[in-house]
Structure formats: structure tokens, C-alpha cells
Motif scaffolding. Sequence first.
Motif, PDB file in Angstrom:
ATOM      1  N   GLU A  45       0.829  -1.204   0.000  1.00  0.00           N
ATOM      2  CA  GLU A  45       0.000   0.000   0.000  1.00  0.00           C
ATOM      3  C   GLU A  45       0.868   1.262   0.000  1.00  0.00           C
ATOM      4  N   GLU A  46       1.959   1.247   0.756  1.00  0.00           N
ATOM      5  CA  GLU A  46       2.869   2.396   0.779  1.00  0.00           C
ATOM      6  C   GLU A  46       3.530   2.585  -0.580  1.00  0.00           C
ATOM      7  N   ASN A  47       3.898   1.486  -1.213  1.00  0.00           N
ATOM      8  CA  ASN A  47       4.481   1.560  -2.552  1.00  0.00           C
ATOM      9  C   ASN A  47       3.488   2.163  -3.543  1.00  0.00           C
ATOM     10  N   ASN A  48       2.240   1.716  -3.455  1.00  0.00           N
ATOM     11  CA  ASN A  48       1.208   2.230  -4.355  1.00  0.00           C
ATOM     12  C   ASN A  48       0.991   3.726  -4.147  1.00  0.00           C
ATOM     13  N   ILE A  96       2.286  14.303 -14.037  1.00  0.00           N
ATOM     14  CA  ILE A  96       1.176  14.886 -14.802  1.00  0.00           C
ATOM     15  C   ILE A  96       1.184  16.410 -14.670  1.00  0.00           C
ATOM     16  N   LYS A  97       1.436  16.914 -13.477  1.00  0.00           N
ATOM     17  CA  LYS A  97       1.494  18.362 -13.268  1.00  0.00           C
ATOM     18  C   LYS A  97       2.653  18.975 -14.053  1.00  0.00           C
ATOM     19  N   MET A  98       3.813  18.312 -14.048  1.00  0.00           N
ATOM     20  CA  MET A  98       4.977  18.825 -14.775  1.00  0.00           C
ATOM     21  C   MET A  98       4.701  18.885 -16.270  1.00  0.00           C
ATOM     22  N   LEU A 128       3.928   5.611  -5.692  1.00  0.00           N
ATOM     23  CA  LEU A 128       3.814   5.633  -7.156  1.00  0.00           C
ATOM     24  C   LEU A 128       2.715   6.587  -7.609  1.00  0.00           C
ATOM     25  N   GLU A 129       1.624   6.608  -6.883  1.00  0.00           N
ATOM     26  CA  GLU A 129       0.518   7.499  -7.221  1.00  0.00           C
ATOM     27  C   GLU A 129       0.945   8.965  -7.095  1.00  0.00           C
ATOM     28  N   GLN A 130       1.685   9.287  -6.048  1.00  0.00           N
ATOM     29  CA  GLN A 130       2.172  10.657  -5.860  1.00  0.00           C
ATOM     30  C   GLN A 130       3.156  11.047  -6.956  1.00  0.00           C
ATOM     31  N   MET A 131       4.029  10.105  -7.336  1.00  0.00           N
ATOM     32  CA  MET A 131       4.979  10.387  -8.414  1.00  0.00           C
ATOM     33  C   MET A 131       4.254  10.614  -9.730  1.00  0.00           C
ATOM     34  N   LEU A 132       3.233   9.839  -9.992  1.00  0.00           N
ATOM     35  CA  LEU A 132       2.448   9.984 -11.225  1.00  0.00           C
ATOM     36  C   LEU A 132       1.732  11.329 -11.251  1.00  0.00           C
TER      37      LEU A 132
END
Length: 73
Positions: A5-8, A19-21, A11-15
Motif C-alpha cells: 500500500e505504501e508503494n502504491n 502529470i502536473k509537470m 507511485l501514485e504521488q509520483m504519477l
Amino acid sequence: MESSEENNQGLEQMLESLIKMVGKTNQKMDNLQTRVTQLEWLIKEQLRPGDRSRIKICHGILNERRGNLLKDL
């Protein structure tokens, strides 16, 4: 060791950040294209009818500068 769950979440935060960049880069490109178009229009308006050959030179310079600006993005 991190849980799945922490990995997910990581990854979600990085994605989301990616997207913002990409969105900001696209906005910068749109703004740059608008400015280049405005500049081309102003150059064409200032040239006399017999001076149209200079447009090609100016257009070449603008394309070169546009390429350099895109490298900086």
C-alpha cells in the motif's frame, strides 16, 4: 520493508507530480507559440510590400530561437 500500500501511494504521488509537470510544460509551449506568432505578425506588419524577402530571414531567425527555447524547457 515497505508495504504494498505504501508503494502504491508513492507511485501514485509520483504519477500526479509527473502529470502536473507535463501540464506546465504544455502551457509554456502554448505561451511560447503564441508569442512567436505575435512577433511574426508584427514583423510582417512593419515591413513594406517590397521588403517581403526579409520575412524569410526573420522567420529563420525565429525558428532558430524557438528551437533554443524549447531545449531550455
